[in-house]
Write an enzyme that holds these catalytic residues in place. Sequence first.
Site, short mmCIF file in Angstrom:
data_model
loop_
_atom_site.label_atom_id
_atom_site.label_comp_id
_atom_site.label_asym_id
_atom_site.label_seq_id
_atom_site.Cartn_x
_atom_site.Cartn_y
_atom_site.Cartn_z
N GLU A 40 0.84 -1.20 0.00
CA GLU A 40 0.00 0.00 0.00
C GLU A 40 0.87 1.26 0.00
OE1 GLU A 40 -3.07 1.81 3.22
OE2 GLU A 40 -3.57 -0.21 2.48
N ARG A 96 -4.84 3.69 -24.86
CA ARG A 96 -5.26 2.86 -25.99
C ARG A 96 -6.71 2.39 -25.85
NH1 ARG A 96 -0.01 -0.99 -26.19
NH2 ARG A 96 0.02 -0.37 -23.99
N LYS A 191 -2.91 -1.08 -41.96
CA LYS A 191 -2.71 -2.38 -41.31
C LYS A 191 -4.01 -2.89 -40.73
CE LYS A 191 -1.63 -1.47 -36.44
NZ LYS A 191 -1.95 -0.08 -36.25
N ASP A 217 5.78 7.48 -34.56
CA ASP A 217 4.62 6.98 -33.83
C ASP A 217 4.66 7.54 -32.42
OD1 ASP A 217 2.24 5.65 -33.54
OD2 ASP A 217 3.05 3.65 -33.96
N THR A 222 5.07 -3.81 -28.05
CA THR A 222 5.69 -5.09 -28.38
C THR A 222 6.57 -5.01 -29.63
OG1 THR A 222 3.85 -5.80 -29.78
CG2 THR A 222 3.71 -6.30 -27.42
#
Length: 314
Positions: A40, A96, A191, A217, A222
């Site tokens: 915590e 996202r 894409k 970008d 990943t």
Amino acid sequence: METAPLIFSGSSNPTLTKKICEYLGLELGKADLKRFSDGEIWVKYLENIRGRDVFVVQSTHPPAENLMELLIMIDAAKRASAKRVTAVIPYFGYARQDRKDQPRVSISAKLTANLITVAGADRVITMDLHAAQIQGFFDIPFDHLYASPIFTVIFKDKLKDLVVVSPDIGGIKLARAYAKRLNASLVLIDKRRPTHNVAEVMTIIGDVKDKNVLIVDDMIDTAGTFVSAINALKANGAKDIYGAVTHPLLSGNAIEKINNAEIKELYVTDSIPLKESINTKKIFVRTASELLAEAIIRSFRNESISSLFEIDKS
């Protein structure tokens, strides 16, 4: 004599906060951040912040404790009677998840915006959001900075026959800003993403044959999209390929993918600290501290920071 802003750092990226303070000639604010044995979070400001302008610098990349720590620091500052609390979030996590693109999912970007606002933030400063509409999720002033000035100076006179590539349609506006500043043509990669963190390159819109390429970008996670773009560009006759990506999440085996890809150099900012275990000669870090520091001091002085919004508005 003008009172200076108080700048405090969370634990997500203290090195960046120290650079911001050094640029502004200020001492880093003193705060005590601790964890109880169960994990915590506990926060205490070690100096008087009553009636002061407080800036809390904290990126909200995983783990989720980074976001929780930001919320607790904001709440502690409000309860200590700070005049105004600004959340400086170099990397805005959960961006996202900005829409309900399928049934029964959360719009986590909106939830995060609500949490930051309810915690007591009076203003937010961030950089290169994954989705620009997140600005509208907030009902408090929101300053959205762009990292393009950090990177464009690198490539201004470095490459001839340059084209700027957006690896997906969502980044077209960002790529257009780079292309305009570098006097380069613009190429788009269409894409399709069959599942999370898996990108399949479909079509290159524009000419890259015998051209030097700069892929831009907002983030690299990943590296699946990024490396797929490199492979597609090479297959279409591109020469040397470079990258400029603001937020280096670099999860999973991203580094291995980049090391094995046909890319000369990848430039990132220090919005997220690179893991100590990262071993690559292809990634170069440029600090965002000056850009963020300028935004902080202009916000503190109630000056316009529109000149820092380096993006094509068209």
